[in-house]
Design an enzyme around this catalytic site. Sequence first.
Site, PDB file in Angstrom:
ATOM      1  N   HIS A 240      25.515  -5.575  37.366  1.00  0.00           N
ATOM      2  CA  HIS A 240      25.022  -7.140  37.254  1.00  0.00           C
ATOM      3  C   HIS A 240      23.991  -7.383  36.119  1.00  0.00           C
ATOM      4  CE1 HIS A 240      26.606  -8.440  41.536  1.00  0.00           C
ATOM      5  NE2 HIS A 240      27.558  -8.046  40.518  1.00  0.00           N
TER       6      HIS A 240
ATOM      7  N   CYS B 169      25.167 -14.468  18.611  1.00  0.00           N
ATOM      8  CA  CYS B 169      25.065 -13.291  17.928  1.00  0.00           C
ATOM      9  C   CYS B 169      25.098 -12.037  18.528  1.00  0.00           C
ATOM     10  CB  CYS B 169      24.082 -13.235  16.469  1.00  0.00           C
ATOM     11  SG  CYS B 169      22.234 -13.286  17.232  1.00  0.00           S
TER      12      CYS B 169
ATOM     13  N   THR C 102      23.320  -4.426  51.469  1.00  0.00           N
ATOM     14  CA  THR C 102      24.362  -5.305  50.869  1.00  0.00           C
ATOM     15  C   THR C 102      25.320  -5.535  51.884  1.00  0.00           C
ATOM     16  OG1 THR C 102      26.318  -5.151  49.274  1.00  0.00           O
ATOM     17  CG2 THR C 102      25.226  -3.024  49.885  1.00  0.00           C
TER      18      THR C 102
END
Length: 229
Positions: free
Chosen positions: A98, A109, A172
Amino acid sequence: MSTDSGIPDYRGPQGLWRREPDAEKLVTYEYYMADPEIRRRSWLMRAEVWAAAPRPNAAHRAVAELERGGTPVRVVTQNVDGLHQLAGMPARKVFELHGSARSVVCTGCNARTGLEEALARVSAGEPDPACLACGGILKTATVMFGERLDPEVLAQSVAVAKGCQVFIAVGTTLQVQPAASLAGMAAEAGARLIIVNAEETPYDALADEIVREPIGTALPALLSRIAAG
Ligand SMILES: [Zn+2]
């Protein structure tokens, strides 16, 4: 992994997104690009997290120590805090799915600058600092909702999952794809799958070992057992 370091948990049961669903807009590309007020709040959120100067905790240190001890370690992480590297993991061995909140990128840019520089401008009175080179909208170098993962980082992470002997999924819920599928890929390729998470995950049935204890104590114990062979 980083909640012991004071980094808020976003998706867990007490996660920021559940307590404050509106906060999700702060990291959603479409809203961020369209609305200066969202950008102002997003920078304030970053400033708040970094003002506490988060440090690596026992779990980050245990991972870096395993690597230093000679066990080849690769970290694939959804965290954007850079704490694994601060703990001593070589940056080339950390795959940040991520992205990183420690860098800032211009959406116009692509120029990269440091987070400190942007936050200094915020605290000096620029609520939504623009790129100094082109005037474009700046954002942290994180993958926001609505943005694609970096295909190269993802490919490297898949290679790690398919090539490892032991795959430890830490902290997780394994519900966000494609990151979650790495656990399945590792198991399918023959790795020993260990899940360290307080709650059940969809991959529990595939796991060789499940640890429900808090990461801060469970992971260092698990890794020293692995280091001992
Ligand atoms: Zn620019």
